[in-house]
Design an enzyme around this catalytic site. Sequence first.
Site, short mmCIF file in Angstrom:
data_model
loop_
_atom_site.label_atom_id
_atom_site.label_comp_id
_atom_site.label_asym_id
_atom_site.label_seq_id
_atom_site.Cartn_x
_atom_site.Cartn_y
_atom_site.Cartn_z
N ASP A 58 35.00 25.97 38.73
CA ASP A 58 35.55 27.98 38.15
C ASP A 58 36.46 28.97 37.49
OD1 ASP A 58 36.33 30.62 39.06
OD2 ASP A 58 37.57 30.24 40.75
N CYS B 244 31.06 29.14 41.34
CA CYS B 244 31.10 30.63 42.83
C CYS B 244 30.57 31.27 41.90
CB CYS B 244 32.63 30.63 43.14
SG CYS B 244 34.00 30.40 42.05
N1 NVA Z 1 38.76 32.20 41.21
C1 NVA Z 1 38.00 33.22 40.61
C2 NVA Z 1 36.93 32.65 41.83
C3 NVA Z 1 35.91 34.91 41.61
C4 NVA Z 1 34.66 34.14 42.82
C5 NVA Z 1 38.81 35.20 41.25
O1 NVA Z 1 39.98 34.88 42.14
O2 NVA Z 1 38.84 35.05 40.08
#
Ligand code: NVA
Length: 246
Positions: A152, A191
């Site tokens: 991520d 993601c």
């Molecule tokens: N960890 C990331 C996920 C984005 C889908 C965020 O919170 O921005």
Amino acid sequence: MKNDIQLGKSESVADTANVLSRFLDGITYRCFAHADVSELAENSDVPVINALSDKHHPCQAAADLMTIMEKFDDTEDLKISWVGDGNNVLHDLMLACAMLGIDIHYAVPKGYEPDEGVVQRTKDLAKKNGSKVVATNDPIEAVKGAHVVYSDAFVSMGEENMEGKANDFDGFQVNEELVGHMDDDWKFMHCLPAHRGDEVTDWVMDHEQSIVFDQAENRMWAQMSLLSFLINPAAWDAMAEFMQIE
Ligand code: NVA
């Protein structure tokens, strides 16, 4: 839109929850502070779906586990790994893996550990369901022999002012060298949005074993099923009977 609704600013969260509960059959809310979506849920009479908070991302996890189960017939000896920040996406990936009895190994840099309460909940679930939860600061150790590596963004939404955070993630890029330590049939998950060249290289992202776009598509199917489960139980029951889901 965030600047129109002004949740908790021009009107209390409880009042907004009360109004929306009269308009809607359900509320999907993407926020930053997890306390905001919790407060909305506590004060609403209709289901509230967390579409992302700084602590959890359950809708993503539903699509992720759907994708994993589509790709692997047998989850018994599966090793899922995470390389990156101890963030919202890791929290719910580890909880979901533990709920389904799937081993999860995660590597985070020192100082970026996931929330202790979430880790404890994960360990309790894993114990009950017979799976492992393994933490390390070494990406190679986390991915060794793994079937899936998940990454991520190093800097999440709402953290844009955390200057220099990305510098703490040296060695945490998922690249050709790192996936070389995995099972030959490795899969890459993310993601999205991916920051190509930062947490993942083009080589991995565009590889035929990258399943990021199957995962992205499954966000639609998983979220459709979540909505029918919460809002249209008759449709859910009919579908579950058709699919022979208990
Ligand atoms: N960890 C990331 C996920 C984005 C889908 C965020 O919170 O921005």
